[in-house]
Design an enzyme around this catalytic site. Structure first.
Site, PDB file in Angstrom:
ATOM      1  N   HIS A  93      -0.571  -0.189  12.790  1.00  0.00           N
ATOM      2  CA  HIS A  93       0.220  -0.779  11.948  1.00  0.00           C
ATOM      3  C   HIS A  93       1.724  -0.362  12.372  1.00  0.00           C
ATOM      4  O   HIS A  93       2.046   0.636  12.752  1.00  0.00           O
ATOM      5  CB  HIS A  93      -0.036  -0.156  10.485  1.00  0.00           C
ATOM      6  CG  HIS A  93       0.722  -0.691   9.357  1.00  0.00           C
ATOM      7  ND1 HIS A  93       2.077  -0.593   9.262  1.00  0.00           N
ATOM      8  CD2 HIS A  93       0.031  -1.893   8.620  1.00  0.00           C
ATOM      9  CE1 HIS A  93       2.563  -1.183   8.013  1.00  0.00           C
ATOM     10  NE2 HIS A  93       1.306  -2.081   7.720  1.00  0.00           N
ATOM     11  N   GLU A 165       1.429  -8.884  11.980  1.00  0.00           N
ATOM     12  CA  GLU A 165       2.402  -8.416  11.043  1.00  0.00           C
ATOM     13  C   GLU A 165       3.688  -8.655  11.414  1.00  0.00           C
ATOM     14  O   GLU A 165       4.172  -7.595  12.135  1.00  0.00           O
ATOM     15  CB  GLU A 165       1.946  -7.385  10.292  1.00  0.00           C
ATOM     16  CG  GLU A 165       0.525  -7.124   9.714  1.00  0.00           C
ATOM     17  CD  GLU A 165       0.705  -6.187   8.604  1.00  0.00           C
ATOM     18  OE1 GLU A 165       0.254  -6.394   7.538  1.00  0.00           O
ATOM     19  OE2 GLU A 165       0.974  -5.050   9.001  1.00  0.00           O
TER      20      GLU A 165
HETATM   21  P1  PGA Z   1       3.339  -5.715   2.311  1.00  0.00           P
HETATM   22  O1  PGA Z   1       2.823  -4.811   3.520  1.00  0.00           O
HETATM   23  O2  PGA Z   1       2.424  -6.525   1.898  1.00  0.00           O
HETATM   24  O3  PGA Z   1       3.786  -4.861   1.426  1.00  0.00           O
HETATM   25  O4  PGA Z   1       4.435  -6.472   2.977  1.00  0.00           O
HETATM   26  C1  PGA Z   1       1.864  -5.252   4.339  1.00  0.00           C
HETATM   27  C2  PGA Z   1       1.527  -4.226   5.500  1.00  0.00           C
HETATM   28  O5  PGA Z   1       2.369  -3.377   5.975  1.00  0.00           O
HETATM   29  O6  PGA Z   1       0.122  -4.159   5.721  1.00  0.00           O
END
Ligand code: PGA
Length: 257
Positions: A93, A165
């Protein structure tokens, strides 16, 4: 392929709060056969929640684990210790990469350790705002993907889930910096191109690719309707019961369209 809706609770909830929230979620969550709902509480809550969860309705994910199975690694929790507790683990992540200094090499070892311990890795890739500004998005995705999968053999590829992401789109309140649909499409196509390039043509189509970054119940449907997006990794909105349930319902609607 199922649609995956993964709630990343990050560093939120005490064990007691997590248990109460899970209880409410289990009651409110519709049970759709073609949607895999997963929640990722903090490590300390995983074991008690694994006794409470109904795995027919929802599965558990860890947010991180260590790549060695045992030994002198103070403060770490291994995939082997989590083996009977979780079905999934989020790996690489952006918060671990950028705040905790996790490298592609560490991510690679963690992906391998997850597979070795029969835990499905959810490998996260995504560029920083500055990398995007310099036009480096494609290189970053390529490096993180190839780096993360470095120890994954041909036979093991179908045990992996990828999550795109873009770091600049994470935790933006009310979706103010949410990613555009075209950005997401481009990234998802690129991820599949790289997988086909490395593992052979046609392999990528069976690998789930999720999107994450300020997902909420209002934008979830549009993201899931994008070709090649097989699910969502949800942070903030997964902490709000009605939001998370509505995201799962949106996923079902998109599947039925
Ligand atoms: P968020 O986080 O939906 O609060 O933007 C997503 C993540 O970091 O997995």
């Amino acid at each position: 392929m199922k649609t995956y809706i993964v709630g990343n609770w990050k560093l939120n909830f005490t064990v007691g709060e997590a248990s109460i929230y899970l209880h409410k979620l289990l009651k409110a969550m519709p049970n759709y056969r073609d949607i895999e709902v997963v929640v990722a509480p903090s490590t300390i809550a995983l074991q008690p929640l694994s006794l409470q969860i109904d795995r027919h309705v929802m599965k558990l994910a860890a947010q991180n684990a260590f790549y060695r199975d045992f030994g002198a690694f103070t403060g770490e929790v291994s995939f082997s210790q989590l083996r009977s507790v979780v079905d999934y683990c989020i790996i690489g992540h952006s918060e671990r990469r950028n705040i905790l200094g996790e490298s592609d090499k560490m991510v690679q070892k963690k992906v391998a350790a997850a597979i070795r311990n029969k835990i499905t890795p959810i490998l996260c890739v995504g560029e920083l705002e500055s990398e995007r500004a310099f036009g480096e998005t494609r290189d970053v995705i390529r490096d993180q993907l190839i780096g993360g999968l470095g120890e994954v053999s041909d036979d093991e590829l179908d045990k992996v889930i990828i999550a795109y992401e873009p770091v600049w789109a994470i935790s933006s309140t009310k979706g103010a910096r949410a990613a555009g649909l075209e950005d997401i499409s481009d990234a998802v196509i690129l991820i599949r191109e790289i997988l086909d390039e490395v593992y052979g043509k046609g392999r990528a189509k069976d690998i789930p690719v999720l999107f994450g970054g300020s997902v909420n119940s209002s934008n979830a449907g549009a993201y899931l309707a994008l070709p090649g997006v097989d699910g969502l990794l949800v942070g903030g909105a997964s902490l709000i019961l009605s939001e998370f349930v509505d995201i799962v319902k949106a996923a079902k609607r998109v599947r039925n369209e």
